[in-house]
Design an enzyme around this catalytic site. Structure first.
Site, mmCIF file in Angstrom:
data_model
loop_
_atom_site.group_PDB
_atom_site.id
_atom_site.type_symbol
_atom_site.label_atom_id
_atom_site.label_comp_id
_atom_site.label_asym_id
_atom_site.label_seq_id
_atom_site.Cartn_x
_atom_site.Cartn_y
_atom_site.Cartn_z
ATOM 1 N N LYS A 96 21.536 -40.308 2.190
ATOM 2 C CA LYS A 96 21.352 -38.875 2.463
ATOM 3 C C LYS A 96 22.644 -38.237 2.922
ATOM 4 O O LYS A 96 23.447 -38.868 3.618
ATOM 5 C CB LYS A 96 20.320 -38.679 3.581
ATOM 6 C CG LYS A 96 18.896 -39.005 3.215
ATOM 7 C CD LYS A 96 18.002 -38.662 4.390
ATOM 8 C CE LYS A 96 16.554 -38.964 4.079
ATOM 9 N NZ LYS A 96 15.716 -38.683 5.265
ATOM 10 N N GLY B 234 16.982 -30.202 1.811
ATOM 11 C CA GLY B 234 16.399 -29.720 0.556
ATOM 12 C C GLY B 234 16.544 -30.679 -0.617
ATOM 13 O O GLY B 234 16.518 -30.249 -1.763
ATOM 14 N N LEU C 188 10.689 -44.865 2.377
ATOM 15 C CA LEU C 188 9.235 -45.113 2.363
ATOM 16 C C LEU C 188 8.685 -44.619 1.027
ATOM 17 O O LEU C 188 8.955 -43.493 0.616
ATOM 18 C CB LEU C 188 8.571 -44.382 3.527
ATOM 19 C CG LEU C 188 9.102 -44.736 4.928
ATOM 20 C CD1 LEU C 188 8.377 -43.933 6.003
ATOM 21 C CD2 LEU C 188 8.976 -46.233 5.203
ATOM 22 N N HIS D 61 3.388 -36.815 5.017
ATOM 23 C CA HIS D 61 4.318 -35.911 5.702
ATOM 24 C C HIS D 61 3.592 -35.304 6.901
ATOM 25 O O HIS D 61 2.642 -34.535 6.739
ATOM 26 C CB HIS D 61 4.791 -34.812 4.747
ATOM 27 C CG HIS D 61 5.712 -33.833 5.397
ATOM 28 N ND1 HIS D 61 7.049 -33.729 5.082
ATOM 29 C CD2 HIS D 61 5.501 -32.926 6.389
ATOM 30 C CE1 HIS D 61 7.606 -32.807 5.830
ATOM 31 N NE2 HIS D 61 6.677 -32.288 6.628
ATOM 32 N N HIS E 242 8.268 -32.061 -3.690
ATOM 33 C CA HIS E 242 8.714 -31.798 -2.324
ATOM 34 C C HIS E 242 8.369 -30.396 -1.818
ATOM 35 O O HIS E 242 8.806 -30.009 -0.742
ATOM 36 C CB HIS E 242 10.222 -32.051 -2.169
ATOM 37 C CG HIS E 242 10.588 -33.486 -2.391
ATOM 38 N ND1 HIS E 242 10.419 -34.449 -1.424
ATOM 39 C CD2 HIS E 242 11.070 -34.140 -3.483
ATOM 40 C CE1 HIS E 242 10.801 -35.613 -1.914
ATOM 41 N NE2 HIS E 242 11.190 -35.465 -3.160
ATOM 42 N N LYS F 9 5.606 -28.045 -0.320
ATOM 43 C CA LYS F 9 4.285 -28.165 0.297
ATOM 44 C C LYS F 9 3.303 -27.189 -0.350
ATOM 45 O O LYS F 9 3.645 -26.041 -0.613
ATOM 46 C CB LYS F 9 4.382 -27.863 1.792
ATOM 47 C CG LYS F 9 5.238 -28.873 2.548
ATOM 48 C CD LYS F 9 5.586 -28.368 3.946
ATOM 49 C CE LYS F 9 6.568 -29.337 4.612
ATOM 50 N NZ LYS F 9 7.158 -28.759 5.844
ATOM 51 N N GLU G 120 9.799 -33.249 11.956
ATOM 52 C CA GLU G 120 9.134 -33.836 10.796
ATOM 53 C C GLU G 120 9.192 -35.363 10.843
ATOM 54 O O GLU G 120 10.222 -35.943 11.208
ATOM 55 C CB GLU G 120 9.786 -33.336 9.499
ATOM 56 C CG GLU G 120 9.563 -31.848 9.270
ATOM 57 C CD GLU G 120 9.987 -31.389 7.882
ATOM 58 O OE1 GLU G 120 9.480 -30.359 7.421
ATOM 59 O OE2 GLU G 120 10.843 -32.069 7.274
ATOM 60 N N ARG H 138 13.558 -23.766 13.545
ATOM 61 C CA ARG H 138 13.122 -22.413 13.154
ATOM 62 C C ARG H 138 11.608 -22.408 13.054
ATOM 63 O O ARG H 138 10.981 -23.464 13.155
ATOM 64 C CB ARG H 138 13.732 -22.061 11.797
ATOM 65 C CG ARG H 138 13.390 -23.136 10.743
ATOM 66 C CD ARG H 138 13.766 -22.744 9.354
ATOM 67 N NE ARG H 138 13.613 -23.848 8.424
ATOM 68 C CZ ARG H 138 12.473 -24.184 7.819
ATOM 69 N NH1 ARG H 138 11.371 -23.508 8.069
ATOM 70 N NH2 ARG H 138 12.418 -25.225 6.990
ATOM 71 N N ARG I 5 -0.944 -22.421 0.031
ATOM 72 C CA ARG I 5 0.083 -21.471 -0.416
ATOM 73 C C ARG I 5 -0.262 -21.007 -1.822
ATOM 74 O O ARG I 5 -0.415 -21.832 -2.722
ATOM 75 C CB ARG I 5 1.455 -22.141 -0.438
ATOM 76 C CG ARG I 5 1.884 -22.670 0.910
ATOM 77 C CD ARG I 5 3.329 -23.109 0.843
ATOM 78 N NE ARG I 5 3.707 -23.830 2.050
ATOM 79 C CZ ARG I 5 4.960 -24.066 2.404
ATOM 80 N NH1 ARG I 5 5.951 -23.636 1.630
ATOM 81 N NH2 ARG I 5 5.245 -24.723 3.507
#
Lengths: 438, 148, 148, 438
Positions: free
Chosen positions: D157, D163, D202, D207, D234, D236, D274, D290, D336
């Site tokens: 990473k 993102g 993983l 999540h 990725h 949600k 998270e 945030r 959503r």
């Protein structure tokens, strides 16, 4: 799959259909010819026209309602509010037809419809009552004696009445006779029974009511009180929970005695007990053996879906009555949005967003006819405190758009912004007092 | 659709042979009229419109006549529709039957009560509009009839 | 859609050959009528309107030409509009000034930075559209200019 | 009267304006030229155009945003979600301009933006973390050693990334070198920093994230977890609280350690931590410094208005952080609603009624442009149980009407009706698994 007919119209019919959908129960809407474009007609799984515009030939037409339920193979009828919701004879006919009446038994409705009997039961259960009113007035002499004992002003009421009909306030003895005769006449005319009783009249009370839910099987839960003191000609405009004037001690007294009364009545379903509160006095008025327009306020502080619970109770399904009374949280407030004129709604936008709820049968393009109740929508908000509810309600009402007819939205904002309303210190005379400013 | 302006509507009308133009768009509602005397051009167009209007009227009056001749008999209640007093009995009426005022047309069962629906006038049965044994609503058309 | 005024409606009606004009727009409802007696005038005016329409078309084309000739200079950022480098200094430009490409037109202050806006071409300043010291948005017209 | 500029668009801008109105604070909306008819522009007290359609020149245009706030005499800027909400440099510029940044300090944002630093702090506070990832990878040898220690599969990473950019999953040692080089290249390209760290990967996690609220003054409250395991690439799609897989013990562990971490960070405002949960493993991923899109789920179980709280905290006004963490009640779920095409909304009717909330920037007639995030609305419901939420959500989505463009409403209903989703037993691979059926 179960099927329920909703013997009502408007926002409460929409409300009931949503609960039925949640429970995966089929819904049958009914409508008068004037209501063929009603939102509840569109939302239901099936709909049946039950008569012309006039209520007496449609929404009060027992034969057509029961036929519609039987022929569409319903299991039950939900009566909603108003119309036939407190008619013991309707409840009996529904039950006699082999259908479930979603509400208390017709016997319970009948007992509570006798205001003298209800007062006696309430007193026995430990609820505070005004002096007088425990027996029918036999004659003028009896009336004079009772009035002298109670003290003026007194109020004469039809024992089998409601809705302000057959009621007379008497300030002094010399007016007793004429008021007695007028009250009897009106009672006979409206309720086909001229039994009259006398009670102490409170001049500046608050209207407080408590919400209960019972399964008919000795389980009763208490969902707190509602304060409905903002009224225009006895029509409630704003309701909230908790009441700014009910303290924990009074709430507990009302809770214990209310639960006791409902247990003794073997009450089944949602019910409300109304009180008048003046200074240190809190007096039982009557039991409304049905769901009420302002039930959402109690739903938001208790997190319970009362219409869902009613249906579950009626079908003897799992419901919340066997659990302890819910812990009440925060504050909730409802404003009734009424039509001040008729016509086509050219634009409708409900208020949205956090902690704002809108129950309505409006949509852009619907016609508001003059035949029925003028209520268009209920806006209900919740918040941490009463002040937060007032502020959130003002924001919501400013956001709401209803075009094409006149409504009381702006007037409601003005009431909410009124200093005395905000202070929480007022009684049912508030509206009249501030009418000119709002 | 782009917004329509008052200017555009009037200009369009000016350039047309119309006698009347009625436009609604959003908040705007405009009616333009030109009377016969106003222009020679228009008068011609009026001469054309006159018979057209008459023709329409005839059509309408014909429809009105139809309306007088044919009508539906509607249910006065919510119930079950039966054309016969029992499953074995013959139907009260069938398509093409001539019916006299007072004759029984059907049975509407509601809450175990058998309600006979009778003719209010003399008719010919043109069509039976509800299936046998079906739920009928208030004011639901049951028969199409021709008035005699 | 821009608001319609009473003046505009009546002027338009005056210039038209219409006998009647009914305009509803928002809260405004105007009915204009011209009776037969006035029609002699109207007929004349009708005679006039035909060329007038042409005239209008010319005006439009003139406007189109205008559009090429006139343009606005818009703000490229959010800032405060100043016509002079300091309160005591004379303005960079004023109405009627002829401006050469590269000349400073104004200052746009944003985050304590003074950004000079310069002319991209030669113009005459027709109008200054923002008040001195006002907040200007992105793309807000600041000057109306005539292209040279 | 205070004044706040909302440096954002869409439903979150509408959400923030409602909170400002509730608090009687003036609102200044900003918009790009493509958004001039945005609902938030209509709702705000003032609005300022800040650039052309392209985000980089409008909603990411720091200079125009700060100028707009200063020139309209705002006291503060609310960054919303996305755009500049996690930009430490923006937060610093806002503060340096003498404005209040409604969110954590720029120092806190910067620390949490360094994923290695954040992992070290999280571990110190007692949060469970995956093996590895506590130092930057120096070279290929170092990487090989670390990977062998952690065990394959591993994930590389970008230390300053997010993102999904600069991320590479590696299944076996021979792929390490090429993946390392690609990850470094991407990290440099997107984040101008090619620092890379390595963690255990993983393969079928859930999540889970926890919501916190802190006043920057040693008061931190915990609002429970959200489960956001239904994801498409990725992104949600459905979020809920509580999670079907978090038990009381794990919740308490997360609560204690999260509060500790936020206290050590002197965190101020709303924040999310998270985690990925796989079998018995629960691993810290990152802190989102945030408010998040899915915050309403936590609002409904905690009865707190998070945007209101953020604003109150930023202005050092009375807020809920000094009280104990709220008792969480019932279940809440969010779906959503995304646009699958662009165009004019020819009809919009939100779902209404009890325990249903809709946060949106839609209205009949608005144009959905292709320039921004495709989210049109969030539908959020609450209920006594998870199953009640699922049923209520299905009823609400069936009631919702969006015409003129394509949306994922029907697909969302299909996911909610899916057996595996209903069972609660699934992970972030669910969407891919059931994609063909839904």
């Amino acid at each position: 799959m179960k099927k329920v007919l909703i013997a009502n119209r408007g926002e409460i019919a929409v409300r009931i259909i949503r609960a039925l959908k949640l429970l995966n129960i089929s819904s049958v809407a009914v409508y008068s010819q004037a209501d063929k474009d009603g939102l509840w007609v569109k939302m239901a799984d099936q709909s049946i026209c039950i008569g012309p515009a006039r209520s007496s030939e449609s929404y009060l037409n027992v034969r057509n309602l029961i036929s519609a339920a039987l022929l569409s193979r319903c299991d039950a009828i939900h009566p909603g509010v108003g119309f036939l919701s407190e008619s013991a004879s309707f409840a009996k006919e529904v039950t006699d037809s082999g259908l479930i009446f979603i509400g208390p038994s017709h016997q319970t409705i009948a007992i509570l419809g006798d205001k003298i009997e209800a007062r006696i039961l309430a007193k026995k259960a430990g609820l505070p009552v005004t002096p007088g009113g425990f027996e029918p007035i036999r004659d003028l002499d009896h009336l004079k004696k009772e009035a002298a004992l109670i003290g003026y002003p007194v109020i004469l009421k039809a024992a089998f009445g409601g809705g302000g009909k057959g009621m007379r306030i008497v300030e002094k003895e010399e007016d007793l006779e004429s008021s007695f005769n007028l009250a009897k006449q009106e009672a006979m005319q409206f309720f086909a029974n001229d039994t009259i009783h006398i009670e102490k009249y409170l001049t500046h009370p608050r209207h407080i009511e408590v919400q209960l839910l019972a399964d008919g099987n000795n389980h009763v839960i208490f969902l707190g009180e509602r304060d409905c003191s903002v009224q225009k000609n006895h029509q409630k405009l704003i309701e909230e929970s908790p009441s700014p004037v009910v303290n924990e001690k009074l709430r507990n007294t009302l809770k214990e005695a209310s639960i006791k009364l409902f247990k003794e009545l073997k009450y089944k379903g949602a019910g409300t007990i109304e009180f008048l509160v003046e200074d240190d006095l809190c007096c039982f008025m009557e039991v409304n053996a049905r769901i009420q327009v302002e039930h959402p306020v109690s739903e938001l502080v208790s997190s319970l879906d009362l219409i869902k619970e009613m249906i579950q109770i009626a079908f003897d399904n799992k419901n919340s009555c066997t659990k302890p009374s819910p812990k009440l949280k925060g504050h909730a407030m409802e404003v009734r949005i009424n039509a001040l004129s008729c016509g086509v709604i050219t634009k409708f936008n409900p208020p949205l967003g956090p902690f704002v709820r809108c129950d309505t049968h409006l949509y852009t393009g619907v016609n508001i006819s003059p035949f029925y109740d003028s209520m268009l929508a209920k806006v209900i908000v919740s918040g941490e405190t009463r002040m937060e509810c007032i502020n959130r309600m003002i924001v919501a009402l400013k956001e709401m758009e209803i075009e094409g007819i006149n409504t009381n939205i702006q007037q409601s904002i003005n009431i909410l912004s009124n200093k005395q309303f905000k202070s929480g210190k007022y009684d049912t005379t508030l509206y009249k007092k501030i009418e000119k400013e709002i | 659709m782009k917004d329509i302006t008052l200017d555009e509507i009037i200009d369009k009308f000016e350039d047309s042979s119309l006698s009347e133009l009625d436009v609604s768009y959003k908040d705007l509602h405009v009616i333009c009229k030109r009377y016969a005397s106003a222009s020679t051009n228009n008068e011609t167009s009026v001469t054309y419109t006159a018979p057209q209007i008459k023709e329409n009227k005839e059509e309408t009056s014909c429809k009105v006549e139809d309306k007088d001749k044919y009508k539906t008999i509607n249910s006065p209640l919510v119930g079950t529709f039966y054309t016969a007093p029992s499953p074995d009995s013959p139907a009260f009426v069938k398509q093409g039957d001539k019916i006299a005022k007072g004759d029984t047309l059907c049975i509407l069962e509601a809450m175990k009560m058998m309600n006979e629906l009778t003719a209010e006038d003399d008719y010919t049965i043109v069509e039976i509009l509800s299936p046998e044994g079906a739920l009928v609503e208030y004011d639901q058309p049951l028969f199409k009839v021709k008035c005699l």
